[in-house]
Design an enzyme around this catalytic site. Sequence first.
Site, short mmCIF file in Angstrom:
data_model
loop_
_atom_site.label_atom_id
_atom_site.label_comp_id
_atom_site.label_asym_id
_atom_site.label_seq_id
_atom_site.Cartn_x
_atom_site.Cartn_y
_atom_site.Cartn_z
N SER A 324 39.04 11.77 27.77
CA SER A 324 40.37 11.19 28.00
C SER A 324 40.52 10.57 29.38
O SER A 324 41.12 9.52 29.55
CB SER A 324 41.45 12.24 27.77
OG SER A 324 41.41 12.73 26.45
N HIS A 375 44.40 12.57 32.54
CA HIS A 375 44.83 11.23 32.14
C HIS A 375 45.28 10.42 33.36
O HIS A 375 44.87 9.27 33.54
CB HIS A 375 46.00 11.34 31.15
CG HIS A 375 45.60 11.91 29.83
ND1 HIS A 375 46.49 12.06 28.79
CD2 HIS A 375 44.41 12.37 29.37
CE1 HIS A 375 45.87 12.58 27.74
NE2 HIS A 375 44.61 12.78 28.07
#
Length: 404
Positions: A324, A375
Amino acid sequence: MLKKLDAKLRAEGYNRITSNIPEIGIYYKSSDGGVRIIPVVDYHFGFHFSGNQYQNLINQIRNLFVKKGYEQIEMLSLILAWDVHDAGMMSQYGCPRWIIDVNAVQLLIYEDQPIDFHGLSGLVNDVIEEETQAARKKAADETEKKDIEEAVQRAALKARNMAENKDGTEAAKEAVKEAVKNVLTEPAAVDKAKTKAAIATLFHKKAVINTLIVLINIIAFMVLEIGGSTTDAAYMVEKGAMFAPYVLDKHEYYRFITSMFMHFGIGHLTNNMLILFFVGDNLERAVGKLRYMAVYFISGIGGGVLSFLFNSGRDELVVSAGASGAIFGIIGAMLYVLIVNKGRLEDLTARRVGLLIFFSLYYGLSSSVIDNWAHIGGLIAGGAVAFILYKGPKAEARDTENKD
């Protein structure tokens, strides 16, 4: 696209109910006392459907089939949207839903939505592939037609010039004949069109490095699944997932890399690889292989570092893994590249990528099991690397000329 979807669904045994709203069709298929329902919404410009209206529609559909005697009801909406943001806001309540971005011709499945629905994802992707191929063929045909028209115009101009430089009608006729002959025999226009079509086809092929990274992630997942369970946190820590105490106490810094290629379950892997497969391809073609690798790995490590710094200060022990951080770096770099290219590159726009970032962060913040710091760290790192390494199309062209 609606006609192709209709044909595919009917071929799979679905029946269609026409609603009193022309933009909405309801497909259903009975199976062992249960029923699968697929409401298809044509959310075009000029059509507006509020969240409450959508939820009421879903409830009405469900009640209709309850009255028919079905006890087991499964439902998933397909929303064909010209405005993905508006459609997403409308459909956030009600049954599970997928959104087909009509502009980009791609299927959007957000993290909180089912990855598949009795093989529906394959059916939808087949329709999307047919639409994409049709669009490419149309573009190639238009390019070829335009090039031939330009060749004819050049020939006509040449004929006129030749006629003006000669005396008499016969000379003019000969000039016209010669020009027409040139058009028919000169392969330049056709060759140019075919070359452009070939380049366009090559341009849309999957990028090598990104495809390789996707394959490595898949192979790593399969190897881990063979040796144990990827949903077992202790097993994942043993195999290299990010675990702050081991980095602090045992100095196992390799976890910043290994954790990038590990995923908790097939759903986690599938979500990440779908985004990487499509967005990563565009970025690699835009910035080149080496710079794409730099964006991927620096973003992944950057996301891991920020996640480590945040989680190492918490009382609870956190195990994290996944691509991610790197993927958010790819998205951040793509946003910068799009801005440099005046908001559009291939089939992507800055607005769409911005919405992707917004929705991904929003769903991440609303879930307690998603590592949002990875993220955010990846997003910042990816944008920074692109800012440093990518100069824009004009500067890239100048550099290539100077090297030549």
